[in-house]
Design a protein around this motif. Structure first.
Motif, PDB file in Angstrom:
ATOM      1  N   THR A  38     -10.477  -0.108 -13.670  1.00  9.41           N
ATOM      2  CA  THR A  38      -9.160   0.311 -14.299  1.00  9.41           C
ATOM      3  C   THR A  38      -8.160   0.860 -13.061  1.00  9.41           C
ATOM      4  O   THR A  38      -7.100   0.718 -13.140  1.00  9.41           O
ATOM      5  CB  THR A  38      -9.324   1.806 -14.959  1.00  9.41           C
ATOM      6  N   GLY A  39      -8.834   0.890 -11.644  1.00 11.54           N
ATOM      7  CA  GLY A  39      -7.968   1.084 -10.683  1.00 11.54           C
ATOM      8  C   GLY A  39      -7.214   0.000 -10.167  1.00 11.54           C
ATOM      9  O   GLY A  39      -6.370   0.310  -9.168  1.00 11.54           O
ATOM     10  N   ARG A  40      -7.451  -1.055 -10.915  1.00 12.77           N
ATOM     11  CA  ARG A  40      -6.779  -2.305 -10.490  1.00 12.77           C
ATOM     12  C   ARG A  40      -5.210  -2.330 -10.961  1.00 12.77           C
ATOM     13  O   ARG A  40      -4.421  -2.962 -10.383  1.00 12.77           O
ATOM     14  CB  ARG A  40      -7.314  -3.794 -10.985  1.00 12.77           C
ATOM     15  N   THR A  41      -5.071  -1.344 -11.842  1.00 10.38           N
ATOM     16  CA  THR A  41      -3.757  -1.145 -12.542  1.00 10.38           C
ATOM     17  C   THR A  41      -3.126   0.433 -12.445  1.00 10.38           C
ATOM     18  O   THR A  41      -4.233   1.186 -11.785  1.00 10.38           O
ATOM     19  CB  THR A  41      -3.665  -1.339 -14.098  1.00 10.38           C
ATOM     20  N   MET A  66       0.634  -1.255  -0.098  1.00  8.45           N
ATOM     21  CA  MET A  66       0.101   0.059   0.050  1.00  8.45           C
ATOM     22  C   MET A  66       0.779   1.133  -0.089  1.00  8.45           C
ATOM     23  O   MET A  66       0.345   2.258  -0.079  1.00  8.45           O
ATOM     24  CB  MET A  66      -1.040  -0.104   1.264  1.00  8.45           C
ATOM     25  N   PHE A  67       2.401   1.135   0.106  1.00 14.12           N
ATOM     26  CA  PHE A  67       3.106   2.324   0.044  1.00 14.12           C
ATOM     27  C   PHE A  67       3.888   2.268  -1.082  1.00 14.12           C
ATOM     28  O   PHE A  67       4.416   1.036  -1.582  1.00 14.12           O
ATOM     29  CB  PHE A  67       3.907   2.345   1.479  1.00 14.12           C
ATOM     30  N   ALA A  68       4.224   3.453  -1.556  1.00 11.43           N
ATOM     31  CA  ALA A  68       5.433   3.142  -2.783  1.00 11.43           C
ATOM     32  C   ALA A  68       6.849   3.177  -2.156  1.00 11.43           C
ATOM     33  O   ALA A  68       6.988   3.922  -1.086  1.00 11.43           O
ATOM     34  CB  ALA A  68       5.015   4.275  -3.594  1.00 11.43           C
ATOM     35  N   ASP A  69       7.630   2.884  -2.943  1.00 13.08           N
ATOM     36  CA  ASP A  69       8.913   2.788  -2.708  1.00 13.08           C
ATOM     37  C   ASP A  69       9.648   3.808  -2.797  1.00 13.08           C
ATOM     38  O   ASP A  69      10.565   4.860  -1.981  1.00 13.08           O
ATOM     39  CB  ASP A  69       9.845   1.825  -3.262  1.00 13.08           C
ATOM     40  N   ALA A  70       9.021   4.678  -3.700  1.00 12.44           N
ATOM     41  CA  ALA A  70       9.380   6.196  -3.883  1.00 12.44           C
ATOM     42  C   ALA A  70       8.321   6.777  -4.666  1.00 12.44           C
ATOM     43  O   ALA A  70       7.510   6.434  -5.425  1.00 12.44           O
ATOM     44  CB  ALA A  70      10.620   6.230  -4.716  1.00 12.44           C
ATOM     45  N   GLU A  71       8.131   8.081  -4.250  1.00 12.29           N
ATOM     46  CA  GLU A  71       6.899   8.905  -4.518  1.00 12.29           C
ATOM     47  C   GLU A  71       7.424   9.945  -5.410  1.00 12.29           C
ATOM     48  O   GLU A  71       8.232  10.708  -5.124  1.00 12.29           O
ATOM     49  CB  GLU A  71       5.817   9.359  -3.381  1.00 12.29           C
ATOM     50  N   LYS A  80      -1.698 -12.678  -6.417  1.00 11.34           N
ATOM     51  CA  LYS A  80      -1.048 -11.816  -5.773  1.00 11.34           C
ATOM     52  C   LYS A  80       0.549 -12.197  -5.535  1.00 11.34           C
ATOM     53  O   LYS A  80       1.278 -11.282  -5.581  1.00 11.34           O
ATOM     54  CB  LYS A  80      -1.587 -11.639  -4.117  1.00 11.34           C
ATOM     55  N   ALA A  81       0.838 -13.598  -5.691  1.00 15.50           N
ATOM     56  CA  ALA A  81       2.102 -14.079  -5.519  1.00 15.50           C
ATOM     57  C   ALA A  81       2.864 -13.832  -6.697  1.00 15.50           C
ATOM     58  O   ALA A  81       3.898 -14.187  -6.963  1.00 15.50           O
ATOM     59  CB  ALA A  81       2.166 -15.211  -4.844  1.00 15.50           C
ATOM     60  N   GLY A  82       1.969 -13.433  -7.766  1.00 11.93           N
ATOM     61  CA  GLY A  82       2.652 -13.442  -9.139  1.00 11.93           C
ATOM     62  C   GLY A  82       2.804 -14.840  -9.723  1.00 11.93           C
ATOM     63  O   GLY A  82       3.485 -15.164 -10.685  1.00 11.93           O
ATOM     64  N   ARG A  88     -13.236  -6.944  -6.416  1.00  9.53           N
ATOM     65  CA  ARG A  88     -12.968  -5.897  -5.188  1.00  9.53           C
ATOM     66  C   ARG A  88     -11.984  -6.507  -4.390  1.00  9.53           C
ATOM     67  O   ARG A  88     -12.029  -7.658  -3.855  1.00  9.53           O
ATOM     68  CB  ARG A  88     -14.305  -5.556  -4.659  1.00  9.53           C
ATOM     69  N   GLY A  89     -11.131  -5.917  -4.089  1.00 13.29           N
ATOM     70  CA  GLY A  89     -10.328  -5.910  -2.848  1.00 13.29           C
ATOM     71  C   GLY A  89      -8.987  -6.549  -3.330  1.00 13.29           C
ATOM     72  O   GLY A  89      -8.180  -6.823  -2.524  1.00 13.29           O
ATOM     73  N   ILE A  90      -8.873  -6.775  -4.574  1.00 11.69           N
ATOM     74  CA  ILE A  90      -7.454  -7.448  -5.300  1.00 11.69           C
ATOM     75  C   ILE A  90      -6.739  -6.088  -5.160  1.00 11.69           C
ATOM     76  O   ILE A  90      -6.741  -5.206  -6.136  1.00 11.69           O
ATOM     77  CB  ILE A  90      -7.891  -7.984  -6.692  1.00 11.69           C
ATOM     78  N   ASP A  91      -5.629  -6.329  -4.274  1.00  7.98           N
ATOM     79  CA  ASP A  91      -4.585  -5.337  -4.374  1.00  7.98           C
ATOM     80  C   ASP A  91      -3.156  -5.820  -4.944  1.00  7.98           C
ATOM     81  O   ASP A  91      -2.557  -6.622  -4.181  1.00  7.98           O
ATOM     82  CB  ASP A  91      -4.285  -4.806  -2.864  1.00  7.98           C
ATOM     83  N   ILE A  92      -3.013  -5.685  -6.229  1.00  5.82           N
ATOM     84  CA  ILE A  92      -1.727  -6.215  -6.832  1.00  5.82           C
ATOM     85  C   ILE A  92      -0.960  -4.940  -7.277  1.00  5.82           C
ATOM     86  O   ILE A  92      -1.218  -4.284  -8.338  1.00  5.82           O
ATOM     87  CB  ILE A  92      -2.190  -6.981  -7.771  1.00  5.82           C
ATOM     88  N   SER A  93       0.014  -4.637  -6.492  1.00  2.43           N
ATOM     89  CA  SER A  93       0.716  -3.379  -6.844  1.00  2.43           C
ATOM     90  C   SER A  93       1.435  -3.484  -8.383  1.00  2.43           C
ATOM     91  O   SER A  93       1.418  -2.526  -9.094  1.00  2.43           O
ATOM     92  CB  SER A  93       1.671  -2.858  -5.714  1.00  2.43           C
ATOM     93  N   PHE A  94       1.627  -4.690  -8.533  1.00  4.54           N
ATOM     94  CA  PHE A  94       2.471  -4.669 -10.178  1.00  4.54           C
ATOM     95  C   PHE A  94       1.606  -4.903 -11.265  1.00  4.54           C
ATOM     96  O   PHE A  94       2.235  -5.110 -12.327  1.00  4.54           O
ATOM     97  CB  PHE A  94       3.613  -5.787  -9.875  1.00  4.54           C
ATOM     98  N   LEU A  95       0.362  -5.051 -11.036  1.00  4.48           N
ATOM     99  CA  LEU A  95      -0.569  -5.343 -12.063  1.00  4.48           C
ATOM    100  C   LEU A  95      -0.438  -4.536 -13.323  1.00  4.48           C
ATOM    101  O   LEU A  95      -0.787  -3.292 -13.208  1.00  4.48           O
ATOM    102  CB  LEU A  95      -1.871  -5.528 -11.619  1.00  4.48           C
TER     103      LEU A  95
END
Length: 474
Positions: A341-344, A1-6, A300-302, A315-322
């Motif tokens: 669209t918010g999934r990516t 839920m956090f970015a490594d760099a913003e 989620k594990a790729g 809903r609720g799928i949180d995949i930061s790399f998608l």
């Protein structure tokens, strides 16, 4: 839920060290490896920690779970094991995600929490509630079920969080949410998070929230700076799913969620793709809870490339790399396009939202474009021959990579291969072997013939006999 760099954040932007976190929460953040807070987390922390009501409009993937979890962790009396905070979410998957974030961030605070949702037995959830909890995360129906059974008290609940509130309202949970509010006689704080603000949301805000702080971070809801919105014309010379295969080969995403409008369609599409060698599984409400959690864990594990899902199930799928979402069917509601669209394009990463468009999708497409103020860029749909060639080339590369690894191949197989190649029916025999190699295990294969599945998808399309070319005025 956090970015490594913003990106584009000045040196004066708060860090976790300067945000005002307790040492216990800060320790958890540092161990998890989070570097900088996101904007929604910074803007929500002070007013939420001070006990203010919040109405936060922020797109999916912006870090809003931690935006309410962080201040809540600072408002709990850990010496009191009675429920003090209730977090209400629309789906089981999102409940598990939110609960997991609370457990990670609160690991050193002494936090006790429970996740309650339907589709599974009451026993384990009941035991956790009886052992004492500070935070309850759950879906509306199961929360009410546990309360009616007398499994938890609400007299010391001082805060409620409504996460993805718009989705709960659109799913018909308005009455359940009202019932939950009526149970909380000592409620002091309401935190409402939503990607969109439908009209009935304002009724809820006016009734249950006094003088809320409003934070609107939704101006880039479809993230035109990070998400490329693309339209492919459906090739109506064949089944709609053949266009999907052409798109997958042309885009070659490392992972993608493919959205369908019906549960039946998710299953048929996933099995069709699996039958043709793609790593695909479906996710819909017909699956058991155990099966759904297994599929969610893989994506989620790729470990899963293509997830075919309905809106509610995703809903609720949180995949930061998608990197990609594909609209096999366009949603009729523009707000749902935002959610999909918010999934990516999450936490600052680029993404692509791909729409499959035929003539009968034009009304939905124009409504989405006009409502959201975007224009989908035209992409050329590969022909059937081109997509088959791309598929063949990709598979041959994969075979050669395995061959380059110099596997131990029994002499009997080498002899058999030579005999097959010398046989007059060599092409058919090799096709049979490729079919056996690329197909999923028998238990996962649809027992209907492939041509029947294709015709079923073609009939279910019903979207005209002419192709569609999006306007080139972009």
């Amino acid at each position: 839920m956090f970015a490594d760099a913003e990106p584009d954040i000045s040196s004066s932007f708060p860090t976790f060290d300067t945000l005002g976190l307790s040492e216990h929460v800060l320790r958890a953040i540092m161990e998890i490896g989070y570097k900088k807070p996101l904007q929604v987390q910074v803007e929500c922390f002070a007013p939420a920690k001070a006990g203010r009501n919040l109405v936060v409009q922020s797109r999916t993937g912006s870090g809003k779970t931690a935006a309410f979890a962080l201040p809540i962790l600072h408002r709990i009396d850990y010496s009191n094991s009675s429920p003090q905070v209730v977090v209400v979410v629309p789906t089981r998957e999102l409940a598990l995600q939110v609960h997991g974030e609370f457990e990670r961030l609160g690991r050193y605070t002494g936090l006790k929490s429970v996740c309650i949702y339907g589709g599974t037995g009451f026993g384990e959830q009941f035991n956790r509630l009886m052992a004492g909890v500070h935070v309850i995360v759950g879906t509306p129906g199961r929360l009410l079920d546990h309360y009616r059974r007398g499994n938890f008290r609400t007299d010391q609940v001082h805060a409620i969080v409504l996460d993805e509130a718009d989705e709960m309202l659109s799913a018909g949970f308005y009455d359940d949410i009202q019932k939950i509010f009526e149970l909380l006689s000592n409620l002091k704080q309401v935190l409402l998070f939503s990607a969109t603000m439908p009209f009935n949301m304002e009724n809820l805000i006016k009734r249950y929230m006094k003088d809320p702080v409003r934070i609107d971070l939704s101006k880039d809801q479809v993230c035109v700076d990070r998400i490329t919105n693309v339209a492919y014309s459906v090739d109506t010379s064949g089944p709609r799913i053949r266009t999907l295969i052409a798109i997958i080969e042309a885009e070659d995403p490392t992972a993608a969620i493919i959205f369908c409008n019906t549960r039946q369609e998710t299953e048929v599409v996933a099995k069709y793709l699996g039958r043709r060698g793609y790593d695909a599984q479906y996710l819909n409400s017909d699956l058991s809870q155990t099966a759904r959690e297994a599929v969610m864990a893989k994506i989620k594990a790729g470990e899963l490339r293509l997830l075919v899902a309905t809106d509610i199930a995703a809903r609720g799928i949180d995949i930061s790399f998608l990197p990609c979402v594909i609209h096999f069917d366009l949603p009729t509601d523009p707000q749902q396009y935002i959610h999909r669209t918010g999934r990516t394009g999450r936490v600052g990463r680029p993404g692509r939202a791909i729409a499959m468009v035929s003539v009968k999708d034009l009304h939905s497409l124009r409504r989405i474009e006009s409502t959201l103020g975007i224009k989908l860029k035209q992409a050329e749909t590969p022909t059937r021959e081109e997509s088959l060639k791309m598929l063949a080339d990709r598979k041959i590369r994969e075979f050669k990579e395995r061959l380059d690894a110099k596997p131990a191949i029994p002499e009997e197989f080498t002899t058999l291969a030579k005999e097959i190649l010398a046989d007059p029916d060599a092409e058919g025999l090799v096709s049979l072997l490729v079919d056996a190699y690329m197909s999923p295990p028998p238990a996962a294969v649809d027992d209907r013939a492939p041509d029947r599945r294709e015709s079923e998808l073609a009939r279910s399309d019903g979207r005209g006999t002419r192709g569609f070319r999006p306007s080139r005025r972009r």
